[in-house]
Write a protein that holds these residues in place. Structure first.
Motif, PDB file in Angstrom:
ATOM      1  N   LEU A 156       3.928   5.589  -2.807  1.00 59.85           N
ATOM      2  CA  LEU A 156       2.605   5.407  -3.380  1.00 59.85           C
ATOM      3  C   LEU A 156       2.483   6.265  -4.638  1.00 59.85           C
ATOM      4  CD1 LEU A 156      -0.223   4.072  -2.674  1.00 59.85           C
ATOM      5  CD2 LEU A 156      -0.860   6.329  -1.842  1.00 59.85           C
ATOM      6  N   GLY A 157       2.172   5.602  -5.767  1.00 61.10           N
ATOM      7  CA  GLY A 157       1.864   6.342  -6.997  1.00 61.10           C
ATOM      8  C   GLY A 157       0.365   6.267  -7.210  1.00 61.10           C
ATOM      9  N   LEU A 158      -0.280   7.400  -7.403  1.00 56.96           N
ATOM     10  CA  LEU A 158      -1.737   7.410  -7.539  1.00 56.96           C
ATOM     11  C   LEU A 158      -2.149   7.966  -8.888  1.00 56.96           C
ATOM     12  CD1 LEU A 158      -3.170   8.715  -4.137  1.00 56.96           C
ATOM     13  CD2 LEU A 158      -3.305   6.389  -5.070  1.00 56.96           C
ATOM     14  N   ASP A 159      -2.994   7.206  -9.567  1.00 52.22           N
ATOM     15  CA  ASP A 159      -3.607   7.705 -10.796  1.00 52.22           C
ATOM     16  C   ASP A 159      -5.033   8.111 -10.454  1.00 52.22           C
ATOM     17  OD1 ASP A 159      -3.946   8.139 -13.648  1.00 52.22           O
ATOM     18  OD2 ASP A 159      -5.197   6.342 -13.618  1.00 52.22           O
ATOM     19  N   LEU A 160      -5.317   9.410 -10.539  1.00 51.55           N
ATOM     20  CA  LEU A 160      -6.675   9.882 -10.275  1.00 51.55           C
ATOM     21  C   LEU A 160      -7.509   9.607 -11.510  1.00 51.55           C
ATOM     22  CD1 LEU A 160      -5.909  13.290  -8.540  1.00 51.55           C
ATOM     23  CD2 LEU A 160      -6.281  11.055  -7.511  1.00 51.55           C
ATOM     24  N   ASN A 237       2.422   6.122   4.034  1.00 51.03           N
ATOM     25  CA  ASN A 237       3.413   6.262   2.967  1.00 51.03           C
ATOM     26  C   ASN A 237       4.393   7.385   3.242  1.00 51.03           C
ATOM     27  OD1 ASN A 237       2.278   4.348   0.744  1.00 51.03           O
ATOM     28  ND2 ASN A 237       0.527   5.493   1.528  1.00 51.03           N
ATOM     29  N   GLN A 238       5.631   7.145   2.847  1.00 55.44           N
ATOM     30  CA  GLN A 238       6.651   8.176   3.020  1.00 55.44           C
ATOM     31  C   GLN A 238       6.644   9.151   1.851  1.00 55.44           C
ATOM     32  OE1 GLN A 238       8.235   8.466   5.816  1.00 55.44           O
ATOM     33  NE2 GLN A 238       9.308  10.303   5.151  1.00 55.44           N
ATOM     34  N   THR A 239       6.429   8.617   0.665  1.00 54.27           N
ATOM     35  CA  THR A 239       6.404   9.445  -0.536  1.00 54.27           C
ATOM     36  C   THR A 239       5.131   9.158  -1.313  1.00 54.27           C
ATOM     37  OG1 THR A 239       8.801   9.317  -0.675  1.00 54.27           O
ATOM     38  CG2 THR A 239       7.654  10.054  -2.651  1.00 54.27           C
ATOM     39  N   ILE A 240       4.466  10.203  -1.721  1.00 58.71           N
ATOM     40  CA  ILE A 240       3.231  10.067  -2.486  1.00 58.71           C
ATOM     41  C   ILE A 240       3.404  10.829  -3.790  1.00 58.71           C
ATOM     42  CG2 ILE A 240       0.752  10.544  -2.502  1.00 58.71           C
ATOM     43  CD1 ILE A 240       1.688  10.800   0.804  1.00 58.71           C
ATOM     44  N   VAL A 241       3.122  10.156  -4.898  1.00 50.68           N
ATOM     45  CA  VAL A 241       3.282  10.798  -6.204  1.00 50.68           C
ATOM     46  C   VAL A 241       1.926  10.898  -6.888  1.00 50.68           C
ATOM     47  CG1 VAL A 241       4.543  10.796  -8.375  1.00 50.68           C
ATOM     48  CG2 VAL A 241       5.535   9.670  -6.376  1.00 50.68           C
ATOM     49  N   LEU A 242       1.625  12.096  -7.362  1.00 47.98           N
ATOM     50  CA  LEU A 242       0.383  12.342  -8.096  1.00 47.98           C
ATOM     51  C   LEU A 242       0.716  12.988  -9.425  1.00 47.98           C
ATOM     52  CD1 LEU A 242      -1.876  14.338  -5.619  1.00 47.98           C
ATOM     53  CD2 LEU A 242      -2.017  11.912  -6.122  1.00 47.98           C
TER      54      LEU A 242
END
Ligand SMILES: [Zn+2]
Length: 372
Positions: A156-160, A237-242
């Protein structure tokens, strides 16, 4: 790792008086710590530490009986607290919480404590409720890996963002619920009302209490929502990118800064704690990557995009939603960073973690790989 467990307290009138006294002492020291820091900063000195500060604060504390709490501090600090460490408190066989110099206080045990706590913080909120918050050590509870039907890690890639709380690489939007937005509007109104009241008037006091109550409501509602959101993100999710939170410099320039900063900070901290606890990986990428300017299709950096530009078209022909595109780039940067940091064989890494304020975190701009 360390977690906090919070319960409602029901002190008797006598215990409330004893707590008020204890809060009063803690508060004076807190106020003076704030001021000492401001003074040192203004004088261009280093923040005074250790015995120097201790001595100065205690001397000052003797002259500060009449200080107002809300008047002296930033309006963010709307609760009073004392902290007791092992020896200063114990849970009695009858379920009451024994606090040094306060007595045996009734507790609503809404869930079990997983192990013996190392400290407790007793808090009185601005709307006159009491809570105790325990710090306990818990073991990691690794979940089965979150993988897709091909056995690949779910990422999961998250754009805040500002228009929505966060957007992921599929364009899915995670947003504040409507009831929270409503409560925040009410809070703003209460702030405006307070600012219009005459200093020292009864109406001002009334407005201040109203503001304090509304503040607690917003804080509680938001924290509840953040807990639920981060739990489901970490489960799925296994990997979360912020992106690093310093990005919220965006928010600082124009929008309700404290709201965004506080929410994002808590969001990041909760993700960090839960990823650690459940064996997921949180990757925080560098804030200086131009994730909003880069075409996620061809990789071209297309120049700055002012905040009001919600969609744009790259010369390669791809049309992007600003946040969705940024989330794709954040995920890609996270993958690259993992490769660089760990090589193809990603090893678990336990960072310095879990100070007792629960403000565990990784240094700014660093990766935070957790057991994969
Ligand atoms: Zn392109």
């Amino acid at each position: 790792m360390q977690l906090r467990y919070r319960y409602r307290l029901y002190p008797t009138p006598g215990q409330r008086r004893a707590l008020a006294q204890a809060f009063g002492n803690a508060r004076v020291v807190f106020n003076d710590a704030v001021r000492a820091r401001q003074d040192a900063h203004a004088a261009g000195e280093k923040f005074p530490t250790g015995t120097v500060l201790q001595k100065r604060l205690i001397t000052d504390a003797k002259r500060t009986d009449e200080r107002g709490w809300l008047g002296q501090c930033s309006n963010i600090v709307l609760q009073q607290a004392i902290r007791l460490h092992t020896g200063g408190f114990s849970v009695r066989p009858n379920g009451k919480l024994r606090l040094a110099r306060i007595g045996d206080v009734k507790v609503a045990w809404s869930r079990d404590l997983p192990s013996a706590p190392s400290s407790v913080t007793v808090v009185k909120t601005a709307d006159e409720r009491y809570y105790c918050s325990f710090v306990v050590e818990v073991g990691d509870e690794t979940l089965p890996a979150a993988v897709d039907q091909h056995g690949q890690d779910v990422e999961l890639g998250l754009d805040l963002g500002l228009s929505a709380f966060a957007v992921d690489q599929h364009g899915r939007v995670l947003d504040n619920p409507r009831f929270l937005r409503r409560a925040e509007r009410k809070l703003k109104r209460a702030q405006r009302e307070l600012s219009r009241k005459k200093k020292g008037s009864n109406n001002r006091n009334k407005a201040r209490r109203k503001l304090a109550r509304q503040h607690v409501k917003v804080t509680d509602t938001r924290s509840d929502w953040l807990h639920k959101a981060t739990t489901s993100i970490v489960r799925e999710n296994q990997t979360i990118v912020l992106e690093d939170l310093a990005v919220s410099g965006l928010a600082r320039t124009r929008l309700a800064k404290s709201v965004h900063d506080a929410s994002w900070g808590t969001f990041r901290r909760l993700l960090d704690e839960k990823a650690h606890r459940y064996g997921r990986q949180l990757v925080v990428i560098d804030r200086w990557l131009p994730t909003s300017q880069t075409c996620s299709d061809c990789g071209r950096i297309d120049g700055p995009k002012p905040l009001d530009v919600r969609t744009w078209t790259c010369p390669c022909g791809a049309t992007h939603d600003r946040d969705h595109n940024a989330a794709k780039n954040i995920l890609a940067a996270g993958r690259a960073e993992r490769q660089n940091a760990c090589g193809p064989d990603v090893r678990p890494h336990t960072g310095a973690d879990g100070d007792e304020a629960g403000s565990s975190g990784t240094p700014r701009g660093a990766t935070a790989p957790h057991a994969a």
